[in-house]
Design a protein around this motif. Structure first.
Motif, PDB file in Angstrom:
ATOM      1  N   GLU A  92       0.832  -1.197   0.000  1.00 31.79           N
ATOM      2  CA  GLU A  92       0.000   0.000   0.000  1.00 31.79           C
ATOM      3  C   GLU A  92       0.867   1.247   0.000  1.00 31.79           C
ATOM      4  O   GLU A  92       0.491   2.280  -0.545  1.00 31.79           O
ATOM      5  N   ASP A 115      -0.443  -4.832   3.125  1.00 31.97           N
ATOM      6  CA  ASP A 115      -0.804  -3.541   3.693  1.00 31.97           C
ATOM      7  C   ASP A 115      -0.043  -3.549   5.021  1.00 31.97           C
ATOM      8  O   ASP A 115      -0.445  -4.221   5.972  1.00 31.97           O
ATOM      9  N   ASP A 118      -2.474  -1.572   8.469  1.00 35.24           N
ATOM     10  CA  ASP A 118      -3.851  -1.224   8.134  1.00 35.24           C
ATOM     11  C   ASP A 118      -4.529  -0.544   9.329  1.00 35.24           C
ATOM     12  O   ASP A 118      -4.314  -0.954  10.475  1.00 35.24           O
ATOM     13  N   GLY A 119      -5.316   0.470   9.040  1.00 40.43           N
ATOM     14  CA  GLY A 119      -6.022   1.179  10.122  1.00 40.43           C
ATOM     15  C   GLY A 119      -5.115   2.172  10.818  1.00 40.43           C
ATOM     16  O   GLY A 119      -5.341   2.537  11.976  1.00 40.43           O
ATOM     17  N   SER A 120      -4.099   2.649  10.096  1.00 38.50           N
ATOM     18  CA  SER A 120      -3.061   3.437  10.753  1.00 38.50           C
ATOM     19  C   SER A 120      -3.543   4.788  11.281  1.00 38.50           C
ATOM     20  O   SER A 120      -2.878   5.391  12.115  1.00 38.50           O
ATOM     21  N   ASN A 211     -19.292   1.760   8.700  1.00 38.73           N
ATOM     22  CA  ASN A 211     -19.211   3.160   9.108  1.00 38.73           C
ATOM     23  C   ASN A 211     -20.563   3.822   8.823  1.00 38.73           C
ATOM     24  O   ASN A 211     -20.818   4.294   7.725  1.00 38.73           O
ATOM     25  N   TYR A 214     -21.618   7.185   7.075  1.00 40.86           N
ATOM     26  CA  TYR A 214     -21.776   7.382   5.632  1.00 40.86           C
ATOM     27  C   TYR A 214     -23.163   6.961   5.147  1.00 40.86           C
ATOM     28  O   TYR A 214     -23.389   6.863   3.944  1.00 40.86           O
ATOM     29  N   TYR A 238     -17.961  -0.855  15.204  1.00 42.82           N
ATOM     30  CA  TYR A 238     -17.092  -0.394  14.116  1.00 42.82           C
ATOM     31  C   TYR A 238     -15.866   0.291  14.703  1.00 42.82           C
ATOM     32  O   TYR A 238     -15.980   1.317  15.360  1.00 42.82           O
ATOM     33  N   GLY A 240     -13.013   0.880  12.706  1.00 44.20           N
ATOM     34  CA  GLY A 240     -12.372   1.711  11.681  1.00 44.20           C
ATOM     35  C   GLY A 240     -10.991   1.208  11.361  1.00 44.20           C
ATOM     36  O   GLY A 240     -10.143   1.925  10.820  1.00 44.20           O
ATOM     37  N   SER A 241     -10.757  -0.052  11.719  1.00 45.52           N
ATOM     38  CA  SER A 241      -9.491  -0.715  11.415  1.00 45.52           C
ATOM     39  C   SER A 241      -9.919  -2.082  10.882  1.00 45.52           C
ATOM     40  O   SER A 241     -10.446  -2.907  11.630  1.00 45.52           O
ATOM     41  N   MET A 242      -9.769  -2.283   9.574  1.00 50.20           N
ATOM     42  CA  MET A 242     -10.359  -3.469   8.955  1.00 50.20           C
ATOM     43  C   MET A 242      -9.929  -4.768   9.630  1.00 50.20           C
ATOM     44  O   MET A 242     -10.742  -5.655   9.870  1.00 50.20           O
ATOM     45  N   TYR A 258     -17.771  -2.492   3.885  1.00 52.00           N
ATOM     46  CA  TYR A 258     -17.286  -1.174   3.454  1.00 52.00           C
ATOM     47  C   TYR A 258     -17.796  -0.992   2.033  1.00 52.00           C
ATOM     48  O   TYR A 258     -17.122  -1.301   1.074  1.00 52.00           O
ATOM     49  N   LYS A 268     -13.428   2.005  -0.424  1.00 52.54           N
ATOM     50  CA  LYS A 268     -12.149   2.575   0.007  1.00 52.54           C
ATOM     51  C   LYS A 268     -11.042   1.517   0.019  1.00 52.54           C
ATOM     52  O   LYS A 268      -9.873   1.815  -0.147  1.00 52.54           O
ATOM     53  N   GLU A 274      -5.729  -5.771   0.513  1.00 53.35           N
ATOM     54  CA  GLU A 274      -6.663  -5.713   1.648  1.00 53.35           C
ATOM     55  C   GLU A 274      -7.816  -6.707   1.442  1.00 53.35           C
ATOM     56  O   GLU A 274      -7.980  -7.652   2.217  1.00 53.35           O
TER      57      GLU A 274
HETATM   58  P1  AHM Z   1      -5.633   2.642   5.903  1.00 56.29           P
HETATM   59  O1  AHM Z   1      -5.005   1.458   5.232  1.00 56.29           O
HETATM   60  O2  AHM Z   1      -5.214   3.935   5.329  1.00 56.29           O
HETATM   61  O3  AHM Z   1      -5.488   2.578   7.374  1.00 56.29           O
HETATM   62  O4  AHM Z   1      -7.220   2.611   5.551  1.00 56.29           O
HETATM   63  C1  AHM Z   1      -7.907   1.426   5.648  1.00 56.29           C
HETATM   64  C2  AHM Z   1      -8.843   1.513   6.818  1.00 56.29           C
HETATM   65  C3  AHM Z   1      -9.454   0.151   7.141  1.00 56.29           C
HETATM   66  O5  AHM Z   1      -8.683  -0.503   8.096  1.00 56.29           O
HETATM   67  C4  AHM Z   1     -10.805   0.521   7.683  1.00 56.29           C
HETATM   68  O6  AHM Z   1     -11.739  -0.509   7.483  1.00 56.29           O
HETATM   69  C5  AHM Z   1     -11.158   1.751   6.912  1.00 56.29           C
HETATM   70  O7  AHM Z   1      -9.934   2.335   6.492  1.00 56.29           O
HETATM   71  C6  AHM Z   1     -11.887   2.768   7.736  1.00 56.29           C
HETATM   72  O8  AHM Z   1     -12.272   3.828   6.916  1.00 56.29           O
HETATM   73  P2  AHM Z   1     -13.340   4.924   7.409  1.00 56.29           P
HETATM   74  O9  AHM Z   1     -12.632   5.784   8.379  1.00 56.29           O
HETATM   75  O10 AHM Z   1     -13.711   5.634   6.151  1.00 56.29           O
HETATM   76  O11 AHM Z   1     -14.506   4.200   8.000  1.00 56.29           O
END
Ligand code: AHM
Length: 330
Positions: A92, A115, A118-120, A211, A214, A238, A240-242, A258, A268, A274
């Motif tokens: 990535e 990746d 992920d979820g950084s 999320n 949205y 949720y 926000g970290s896959m 997502y 996304k 991913e």
């Molecule tokens: P990243 O790789 O830049 O961290 O983005 C991927 C992450 C996923 O882990 C997660 O599912 C998603 O972005 C969350 O996005 P959002 O904040 O739009 O819900």
């Protein structure tokens, strides 16, 4: 107490099941395990050193790059370079793939996609992040240069895939197409130890993960399905970290989504490093992974290294239920 099985022992043991195995894939998996331990160490002490925060750059898909993203990326590249079992890496954090010529001049037959972290965007607030990886057999001429086509294979061609979750404990989950096994890092031993053998995802679950902020940007069928989840008193989770959201879904059952939004018409998450690896893990644990066109994630055509895709994955019954909603409202 039962005897502990370390990741290395397990990989070697599994290799013996294949009469013609050369040990290259096993070596590669072990190297990914070592790189994960190093990333884990840095993630754990991220608050102590000046490594948190933005690197000042944006990556290929326009997201802010965290310092730790680049650290994880560099460590994985370094380890895979030294491993000698991987001829190129796609990440990535890298615009194009990087070929990794081996010191011995031996031609390695695998390419790795990652990746690294992920979820950084969660790092600065101490929320779990993860590393996702996938391994493909090279399809270009082994005597020539590695080609982009080696990375643009559909997910069904993955030889192995997995992820590492840096959470309350650190766990590495992987599959070579014969079930999924999970290994928890024992910090006192510095080893990943088999903790979750042959994981099977519940056939259905009460959790949904999306999320919901949205909501108004989702297609009507997706909104109807979310209303249904909410009406039937399912539990919304949720992070926000896959990696974290999928890992929870693997154990509790339920669904992670997502979908495409107005802002991100292709979703996304990126297919190559991913969606595909996570879809392989989920399917190998008995779940399903599809896109919003209801096509299997692993069978999608891949045209670009950083291509995105909407994704829906989880327990069989929950994904089937979503499919019937989409069919009804579309
Ligand atoms: P990243 O790789 O830049 O961290 O983005 C991927 C992450 C996923 O882990 C997660 O599912 C998603 O972005 C969350 O996005 P959002 O904040 O739009 O819900």
């Amino acid at each position: 107490m039962d005897r502990i099985t370390t990741l290395d022992e397990f990989i070697i043991d599994k290799q013996m099941d294949f009469k013609h195995a050369t040990g290259e894939l096993s070596g590669l998996l072990r190297d990914i395990g070592v790189a994960a331990k190093i990333v884990n160490r840095e993630v754990n002490r991220a608050g102590l050193v000046n490594i948190l925060g933005l690197d000042g750059a944006t990556n290929t898909t326009g997201d802010d790059v965290q310092k730790l993203d680049m650290f994880a990326n560099d460590k994985l590249v370094e380890y895979l370079k030294n491993s000698g079992e991987c001829c190129a890496i796609g990440s990535e954090e890298l615009e194009g793939f990087i070929p990794l010529p081996t010191k011995s001049g031996k031609l390695a037959k695998y390419v790795v996609v990652v990746d690294p972290l992920d979820g950084s965007s969660n790092i600065d607030v101490n929320v779990s992040v993860g590393t996702i990886f996938g391994i493909y057999r090279r399809v270009s001429d082994p005597e020539g240069d590695v080609e982009l086509a080696d990375f643009l294979q559909s997910g069904t061609e993955l030889v192995a895939a997995g992820y590492v979750l840096y959470g309350t404990s650190t766990i590495l989950m992987y599959t070579t197409g014969n079930g999924v096994n999970g290994f928890t890092l024992d910090p006192s031993l510095g080893e990943f130890c088999l903790s979750h053998p042959d994981i099977k995802m519940p056939k259905s679950g009460d959790f949904y993960s999306v999320n919901q902020g949205y909501y108004l940007q989702f297609d009507l069928d997706m909104r109807r399905f979310i209303d249904h989840c909410s009406d039937s008193k399912r539990k919304l989770r949720y992070i926000g970290s896959m990696v974290s959201d999928v890992h929870r879904t693997m154990f509790t059952g339920g669904i992670f989504m997502y979908p495409n939004t107005r802002k991100n018409p292709q979703g996304k998450l990126r297919i190559v490093y991913e969606c595909n690896p996570m879809a392989m893990v989920v399917e190998q644990a008995g779940g399903k992974a599809i896109n919003t066109n209801l096509d299997r994630i692993l069978e999608q055509e891949v045209k670009e290294l950083h291509q995105k895709s909407p994704i829906i994955l989880g327990s069989c019954d929950n994904v089937e239920e979503l499919i019937s909603f989409v069919k009804k409202y579309r």
